[in-house]
Design an enzyme around this catalytic site. Structure first.
Site, PDB file in Angstrom:
ATOM      1  N   LYS A  52       0.847  -1.196   0.000  1.00  0.00           N
ATOM      2  CA  LYS A  52       0.000   0.000   0.000  1.00  0.00           C
ATOM      3  C   LYS A  52       0.880   1.244   0.000  1.00  0.00           C
ATOM      4  O   LYS A  52       1.891   1.299   0.705  1.00  0.00           O
ATOM      5  CB  LYS A  52      -0.903  -0.038   1.242  1.00  0.00           C
ATOM      6  CG  LYS A  52      -1.972   1.057   1.272  1.00  0.00           C
ATOM      7  CD  LYS A  52      -2.859   0.916   2.508  1.00  0.00           C
ATOM      8  CE  LYS A  52      -3.928   1.979   2.573  1.00  0.00           C
ATOM      9  NZ  LYS A  52      -4.755   1.854   3.787  1.00  0.00           N
ATOM     10  N   SER A  74      -9.598   1.645   2.842  1.00  0.00           N
ATOM     11  CA  SER A  74      -8.775   2.406   1.914  1.00  0.00           C
ATOM     12  C   SER A  74      -7.687   1.580   1.226  1.00  0.00           C
ATOM     13  O   SER A  74      -7.093   2.046   0.269  1.00  0.00           O
ATOM     14  CB  SER A  74      -8.106   3.558   2.654  1.00  0.00           C
ATOM     15  OG  SER A  74      -7.237   3.034   3.656  1.00  0.00           O
ATOM     16  N   SER A 118      -9.791  -0.487   7.025  1.00  0.00           N
ATOM     17  CA  SER A 118      -9.209  -0.297   5.698  1.00  0.00           C
ATOM     18  C   SER A 118      -8.575  -1.527   5.084  1.00  0.00           C
ATOM     19  O   SER A 118      -8.344  -1.574   3.881  1.00  0.00           O
ATOM     20  CB  SER A 118      -8.171   0.829   5.741  1.00  0.00           C
ATOM     21  OG  SER A 118      -8.818   2.065   5.823  1.00  0.00           O
TER      22      SER A 118
END
Lengths: 486, 483
Positions: free
Chosen positions: B78, B153, B177
């Site tokens: 990420k 996210s 997330s």
């Protein structure tokens, strides 16, 4: 109009210069002299993703100070974030303390003009130093701002007093005492540039409180406060209300200038730093540190008076700077005449240091060399007056005193035969004075003076006097009897 | 054998025995990622050169006898996790061009085990969002349906694994997330116990809530990843001394708590249905369940958002353009330059959260909002722990609804925040939570969530393993990702 009462409180920021690393990372704490932005890592640069990691030694050092300042130590210490935007702050927040500071409610005794006075300590806390901002020219006209983050993250101790001081000299005395205590604890070296900075709060009876920011030295504190007292008094005299505000001390122009009014005071949005866990301070920890506390300036003063027979005043001057007192004690140990040694350190050495604006530790010689200098006075090799000159040369060149005495030819002339040669010269040159001296014994002193001048003051005045007197007596005899009887 | 259909564990084994070369593995995944990324937008950066170089170096080291748990395994990271030498943007304009000079601790640990960083995945800007639509680089599309969101996210990480563009991925979880995109992508996502995975190098959004965690195709990879990334780190003060180790056990006798508030109004009935199917499945394997009440459920979102936004307002203060990222304007005064950088560099949701966070922390409102939220957080944690005294795990849906259409909720922040309603409890309490594939609604994946007590990740994996073995949902591949 009677004098209105002045109240002064101080916030002192002291760098913990004895720590090897910064407060929240492993970068060296000694940033001085390094090229800009080389003494940095992700954490002190506040790079995205970096986290603070507490230097535990800092907490122990701070506890030492809290104990020395007679404070109550909180058992639970919490770091907070103080949020504000400024280019010297890499994260745009500063990790400091708010609720639950390290310590509260202490005091320090200061002495001004022979009178003792207690200054209360409100709180002591730990925080990180911001970076250094460098402007080209002045803050107002600089076309750009340079930031050096080498200092960012160095451990600071903030000591906040109650508004107990009433004159600028009391404020200065407090700072000197604080500096001396920190030096005796070996927490902070006050002689390093920027290691002690302070903000001052000042109010005059009937007026509002004004904060003066970023004062860098003891001298400047006195100046800034004196200026501010005059400014505020003048306002009050004219019937103008003193505004509650923050002012900046301009060292160059020696005036304070308004920074911001208190109405628009920043909201720092303090909240507990989530990246650091609260620190528990145990009784054992405090007891252990207490047991290791060294002798502090107040106790040292008492001892100096007792051990060396110094006056209160002398002891106070010596302990105003730990290194000065250390220097004296070493000298007294080696040389063994405390009165003389103290006199030399306080009257001669300290004057030279102030004149050259350097610290004791910048000296290129040790007490041992000074003791040799004094020994030359003791055994008559040089005069006290020459000794003072040699000391100056030592400060300037760092050369050994015997070397200076030899190369500069200032060894005292004490041999009678040698002095007689100079007396011959003077008697030849100053015939009129000799004549006068034959009638008036007081004029002998004038002749002695001439001889001393001739020897560049190196001749021993006592022996010279004896030689000159003898010669005059001899001349008198000759005048009376013609030839001296064999 | 198609490398792309292997799990990380299988790849590492084959590389170690010499049946696969790291270069071949990396090339296969790079090729796949480059081919699918224009459609799915899972990666912000495909670190082609660095990955190739790492694979070549690894081959040399292998010849000298190097070994590790993830030898030759490409990992998608990420874009909120710092990677030395690879641009890290948090999907924000404000960090465009920022190349970290250091690796996050998790990256260092993965590299030490022979893993290869193959790219940085898309996300909601600064991890603020639940759909990966709020990225400065455009939304990530769900491999199961390109019109749908992927969850957020950590949406890019979820999509990259689901579409076989990477065998494993790292995400970060502040309020769900990791788990939300895991549920929307039909993969396993775990948020570890707070303090067990170093956050050093994780670009903070809300530091007291977030943790880095694994996103994987199956439970074994998840366990392996946990073994590598957990463990005390000298750069993160908030860590506890814990190293994950998993010994699988039976689910027989496990006690499940089913809080009815998380199955009620606002939750899609089809999702409720799927999660109940999972609960019944576990019951059939010998677990027992009981419906309980979680009365604080209605406060969890408010509590979460006040704390998260408050911390965010402070954490994001450093983005001023002075040292990195969005260039600041040297000709104007610093405060004007700051305003410009932050005004233009941040997206609308980030600015909304910063402003709300500043408000909640300001002197006049601190007590009314932030302090109240902290107290509520303590109550929620205590309540969770009291439930976990009597039960081994708490079961809820991972999200209250299946993946929604891109753009459907974007205009309404509150509707978007609702996606977190089931997941934030674990972050507020600091306990571990996992999302496990629980089936499909109209061809769209949904997840079941399990929470356990501190450091009881092993229980979560045990349950996940049981579900995986019984359902085989993890073997299903989205149409877009047919090999």
């Amino acid at each position: 109009m009677s004098e209105l009462k002045v109240k002064i409180g101080l916030e002192c920021h002291c760098q913990m210069t004895s720590l090897k690393t910064k407060l929240f990372c492993r970068c060296p704490a000694d940033y001085r002299g390094k090229p800009p932005n080389t003494n940095v890592c992700p954490t002190c640069l506040g790079l995205p993703g970096s986290l603070p990691y507490l230097n535990r030694r800092a907490v122990e050092e701070a506890i030492k100070v809290a104990l020395a300042l007679n404070c109550k130590i909180n058992r639970r210490m919490v770091f907070y974030r103080k949020n504000y935007f400024y280019p010297d702050l890499s994260k745009n927040f500063q990790i400091s303390q708010y609720d639950y500071p390290l310590a509260v409610d202490g005091y320090v005794t200061i002495n001004v003009g022979g009178v003792d006075k207690v200054v209360r300590i409100k709180r002591i806390h730990i925080e990180e130093d911001p970076g250094r901002i460098v402007y080209k020219g002045s803050i107002e006209s600089s076309p750009y701002t340079l930031v050096d983050y080498n200092r960012m993250g160095v451990a600071l101790l903030e000591v906040v007093t109650e508004p107990d001081m009433e004159t600028p000299s009391e404020a200065k005395a407090f700072l000197q005492e604080l500096r001396s205590i920190l030096e005796h604890l070996e927490v902070s070296d006050g002689s390093l540039e920027g290691s002690m900075r302070c903000d001052a709060n000042i109010s005059i009876e009937g007026g509002s409180r004004v904060e003066i920011k970023n004062i860098t030295s003891f001298k400047e504190v006195e100046r800034a406060l004196s200026y501010e007292i005059i400014r505020q008094r003048n306002l009050l005299r004219r019937g103008v209300q003193v505004k509650r505000e923050t002012r900046h001390w301009d060292e160059v122009r020696r005036v304070t200038v308004a920074l911001r009014a208190k109405e628009e005071e920043m909201d720092y949005r303090y909240f507990p730093e989530p990246d650091l866990v609260p620190i528990e301070i145990t009784d054992e920890m405090i007891e252990r540190i207490k047991a290791q506390l060294p002798e502090l300036p107040a106790a040292r003063r008492v001892r100096l008076v007792k051990q060396y027979g110094l006056t209160e005043y002398e002891a106070r001057v010596l302990t105003s700077d730990k290194h000065l007192a250390d220097f004296f004690e070493k000298l007294a140990l080696i040389h063994g005449n405390p009165k003389v040694d103290c006199n030399l350190v306080i009257n001669e050495l300290l004057r030279l240091l102030n004149e050259k604006n350097i610290g004791v530790r910048d000296l290129k010689f040790t007490p041992l060399e000074v003791s040799e200098l004094l020994r030359m006075v003791d055994d008559g090799t040089i005069s006290w007056k020459s000794a003072k000159y040699v000391l100056r040369r030592m400060v300037e060149t760092g050369e050994h005193p015997r070397m200076i005495v030899e190369t500069e030819g200032i060894r005292r002339i004490a041999k009678v035969e040698e002095i007689e040669k100079y007396v011959d010269m003077v008697f030849e040159r100053c015939r009129e004075d000799v004549e006068e001296a034959l009638k008036d014994p007081k004029v002998i002193h004038r002749l002695v003076g001439e001889v001393l001048k001739e020897t560049k003051m190196l001749a021993d005045p006592k022996i010279t006097f004896q030689v000159v007197s003898k010669r005059i007596e001899k001349l008198k005899t000759i005048r009376k009897w013609g030839e001296v009887p064999p | 054998m198609n490398v792309l259909s292997l799990t990380a564990k299988q790849i590492a084994e084959l590389v170690l025995t010499g049946s696969l070369s790291p270069v071949d593995v990396v090339e296969a995944y790079l090729d796949r990622a480059k081919r699918l990324n224009p459609k799915i937008n899972a990666f912000i950066t495909i670190a082609e050169e660095q990955a190739r170089r790492s694979a070549e170096e690894l081959e040399k080291r292998l010849r000298k006898g190097f070994s590790g748990k993830f030898v030759g395994v490409p990992v998608a990271v990420k874009d909120v996790i710092s990677t030395k030498g690879i641009e890290t943007t948090c999907a924000s304009r404000v960090l465009k061009g920022y190349i970290p000079p250091y690796d996050a601790t998790v990256i260092r640990r993965l590299k030490a085990e022979g893993a290869i960083v193959m790219g940085k995945t898309n996300m909601d800007e600064f991890a603020m969002g639940s759909s990966t639509e709020l990225s400065a680089y455009g939304p990530t599309r769900n491999p199961w349906n390109l019109e749908r969101v992927v969850g957020g996210s950590s949406g890019g990480s979820g999509a990259s694994v689901a579409a076989r563009m990477a065998p494993i991925a790292l995400g970060s979880d502040t309020g769900g997330s990791i788990r939300c995109p895991a549920a929307f992508c039909n993969i396993v996502g775990l948020k570890p116990t707070y303090g067990t995975v170093s956050r050093y190098g994780l670009i903070s959004y809300a530091c007291s809530l977030e943790q880095i965690g694994p996103m994987t195709l199956d439970v074994d990879d998840c366990a392996l990843l946990m073994e590598v990334i957990t463990g005390k780190d000298g750069f993160d003060s908030t860590m506890i001394d814990y190293k994950f180790k998993w010994t699988p056990r039976e689910v027989k006798g496990l006690r499940l708590a089913v809080p009815k508030e998380f199955f009620g109004e606002g939750t899609d009935e089809r999702v409720v249905d799927k999660v109940w199917t999972i609960i019944k499945l576990l019951e059939s394997q010998g677990a027992v369940y009981e419906e309980i009440s979680f009365p604080l459920a209605r406060y969890v979102l408010a509590c979460y958002y006040i704390i998260a936004m408050s911390e965010a307002s402070s954490n994001l203060a450093r983005y001023d353009g002075v040292r990195y990222g969005f260039p600041c304007d040297l000709s104007s005064p610093w405060y004007d330059s700051y305003s410009k950088v932050r005004g233009e560099g941040f997206g609308v949701e980030v600015k909304r959260r910063i402003i709300l966070g500043c408000f909640a922390l300001s002197a006049g409102y601190y007590g009314r909002y932030y302090l109240k939220a902290l107290k509520l957080r303590t109550m929620i944690r205590d309540h969770v722990l009291s439930i976990l005294k009597n039960f081994d795990v708490i079961v809820t849906p991972t999200t209250p609804f299946p993946p929604f259409k891109i753009g459907e909720r974007i205009e309404d922040p509150l509707a978007l925040y609702m996606a977190d309603v089931d997941t934030v409890v674990a972050n507020l309490a600091g306990v571990p939570a996992i999302s496990v594939p629980a089936g499909f609604v109209d061809g769209l994946p949904v997840g079941a969530q399990f929470m356990a007590n501190y450091c009881h990740e092993d229980l979560l994996l045990t349950i996940a393993k049981c579900i995986q073995d019984e359902t085989k949902f993890h073997t299903k591949v989205p149409e877009e990702a047919r090999l």
